[in-house]
Scaffold this active site. Structure first.
Site, PDB file in Angstrom:
ATOM      1  N   SER A   1       0.817  -1.218   0.000  1.00 39.71           N
ATOM      2  CA  SER A   1       0.000   0.000   0.000  1.00 39.71           C
ATOM      3  C   SER A   1       0.846   1.261   0.000  1.00 39.71           C
ATOM      4  O   SER A   1       0.304   2.365   0.025  1.00 39.71           O
ATOM      5  CB  SER A   1      -0.913   0.001   1.231  1.00 39.71           C
TER       6      SER A   1
ATOM      7  N   THR B   1      -1.870   2.691   2.733  1.00 43.16           N
ATOM      8  CA  THR B   1      -1.304   3.946   3.237  1.00 43.16           C
ATOM      9  C   THR B   1      -0.689   3.762   4.615  1.00 43.16           C
ATOM     10  O   THR B   1      -1.127   2.927   5.388  1.00 43.16           O
ATOM     11  CB  THR B   1      -2.372   5.067   3.366  1.00 43.16           C
TER      12      THR B   1
ATOM     13  N   THR C   1       1.647   6.897   0.501  1.00 46.58           N
ATOM     14  CA  THR C   1       0.791   5.828  -0.031  1.00 46.58           C
ATOM     15  C   THR C   1       1.050   5.569  -1.506  1.00 46.58           C
ATOM     16  O   THR C   1       1.556   6.452  -2.223  1.00 46.58           O
ATOM     17  CB  THR C   1      -0.693   6.244   0.130  1.00 46.58           C
TER      18      THR C   1
ATOM     19  N   ARG D   1      -5.000   9.756 -10.767  1.00 45.46           N
ATOM     20  CA  ARG D   1      -5.887   9.899  -9.592  1.00 45.46           C
ATOM     21  C   ARG D   1      -5.041  10.252  -8.366  1.00 45.46           C
ATOM     22  O   ARG D   1      -4.019   9.644  -8.094  1.00 45.46           O
ATOM     23  CB  ARG D   1      -6.633   8.593  -9.346  1.00 45.46           C
TER      24      ARG D   1
ATOM     25  N   THR E   1      -6.027   6.922   6.846  1.00 47.27           N
ATOM     26  CA  THR E   1      -5.812   5.875   5.854  1.00 47.27           C
ATOM     27  C   THR E   1      -7.196   5.372   5.431  1.00 47.27           C
ATOM     28  O   THR E   1      -8.184   5.594   6.133  1.00 47.27           O
ATOM     29  CB  THR E   1      -5.005   4.696   6.426  1.00 47.27           C
ATOM     30  N   GLY E   2      -7.224   4.660   4.308  1.00 47.10           N
ATOM     31  CA  GLY E   2      -8.513   4.160   3.822  1.00 47.10           C
ATOM     32  C   GLY E   2      -8.949   4.933   2.597  1.00 47.10           C
ATOM     33  O   GLY E   2      -8.121   5.582   1.940  1.00 47.10           O
TER      34      GLY E   2
HETATM   35  N1  GLY Z   1      -5.924   6.913   1.592  1.00 45.77           N
HETATM   36  C1  GLY Z   1      -5.194   6.594   0.455  1.00 45.77           C
HETATM   37  C2  GLY Z   1      -5.876   6.891  -0.798  1.00 45.77           C
HETATM   38  O1  GLY Z   1      -7.084   6.869  -0.882  1.00 45.77           O
HETATM   39  O2  GLY Z   1      -5.196   7.126  -1.774  1.00 45.77           O
END
Ligand code: GLY
Length: 355
Positions: free
Chosen positions: A63, A202, A220, A230, A253-254
């Protein structure tokens, strides 16, 4: 002696906080390294960056950094931000390719430019100006997962060009064993899981030293299989990370899209400024996320989001939208990493919703 001064003097003494580092659950080693460096006198930002460099350089952390899951074209694109409490300065990079340690590049943006965020090709050129060498960040394991993801896709008729043809006897995931005969079945099961449930991993790491100084970093590889370009929440200051030297620090994170919609880390810090504990501050931000979906559990069940908060007085918390993930029929509790001077440990996150 004027005894009226005594309580204030006492509180000034007890205000010297105990050094503490917290991080997302993948940050046990990061917290330990950051704490070790702070004990040796390092600045809080240097300490947390050195901590998360462990994850950025670890091919097994899919991640973050090297070995991160790639975009839909199989290219790893990294995002990171840093914030230094004492100087109130910050830096970020987004959609950076071919450099393992975006957190170090984010610090360079903070220290060596008059800007706060650089993205894509510009961020890469900036890093190369400072001597970074380009490297392929896609490991064999991440390439395999990417290929499995391509094989998992279907059009409305159930067809996929990345399979052996209309008359093939098996469908995935059973057919994967035929397509990848030499691959360890456990790795194949993992690859299928991340193919059909794209993770947004992340690491966020926050530190407070004995002088009350604070810093934070978030880094991340972002959402797996994303559209090239993105950018998630991690490099967005105020979403993936926020540090206010007067109040505290927060990170996330998430699923970044949902965090950006509530300016999460800034919201958490502002909540603490208005008197909330770290736990209450995170849960309030998660309530705002749930509110964006009309509190519809079936929609909220499709993602997770975690906040981490560290107040200047040492109060800290991790909190998740859900109490955990169901893995092989068992609930794996949401946790976060803590180091307050000894061994790093995992603590349970507070949560808004139960699976
Ligand atoms: N939290 C990491 C992302 O959505 O890129």
């Amino acid at each position: 002696m004027n005894s009226a001064l005594l309580p204030a003097a006492r509180s000034a003494i007890s205000a010297a906080p105990r050094p503490i580092v917290i991080a997302s659950a993948n940050g046990l080693k990061a917290c330990a390294r950051a704490m070790e460096l702070m004990k040796a006198g390092s600045d809080t930002l240097d300490a947390v960056i050195a901590g998360v460099n462990i994850n950025e350089e670890d091919p097994e952390d899919n991640s973050v950094g090297y070995g991160g899951l790639p975009n839909e074209e199989g290219v790893v694109e990294l995002d990171a931000s840093v914030m230094h409490g004492p100087t109130r300065r910050c830096g970020a990079v987004a959609a950076l390719r071919n450099i393992k340690t975006p957190s170090i590049v984010a610090r360079l943006v903070m220290e060596q430019s008059d800007h706060i965020m650089l993205v894509g090709e510009g961020a890469l050129r900036f890093a190369k100006t400072f001597g970074f060498q380009e490297e392929n960040l896609l490991t064999e394991k991440s390439r395999l997962a990417w290929l499995v993801w391509k094989k998992s896709l279907r059009d409305a008729g159930g067809h996929n060009n990345w399979g052996p043809g209309l008359d093939a006897p098996e469908k995935p995931p059973a057919s994967l064993r035929r397509d990848f005969p030499g691959v360890d079945p456990e790795i194949l099961a993992w690859a299928w899981d991340v193919a059909v449930h794209p993770p947004a991993g992340t690491i966020n790491c926050l530190a407070l030293n004995g002088k009350g100084e604070m810093s934070g970093v978030t880094t991340t590889s972002g959402l797996a299989w994303k559209i090239p370009g993105r950018v998630g929440d991690s490099p967005i200051l105020g979403a993936g990370l926020w540090v206010d030297q007067d109040v505290g620090a927060a990170g996330s994170t998430g699923r970044g899209e949902e965090n950006i919609r509530v300016a999460g880390a800034h919201t958490v810090v502002e909540n603490m400024r208005h008197g909330m504990s770290a736990r209450e501050a995170c849960l309030d931000a998660l309530k705002r996320v749930a509110r964006n979906f009309g509190n519809d559990r079936s929609k909220l069940a499709r993602f997770d989001l975690n906040f981490y908060a560290l107040r200047k007085d040492g109060d800290y918390a991790g909190a998740s939208l859900w109490n955990g993930r169901i893995r092989q029929g068992q609930l794996a509790r949401s946790r976060f990493a803590v180091n307050d001077g000894g061994e790093s440990r995992l603590e349970d996150c507070a949560y808004l919703l139960e699976r």
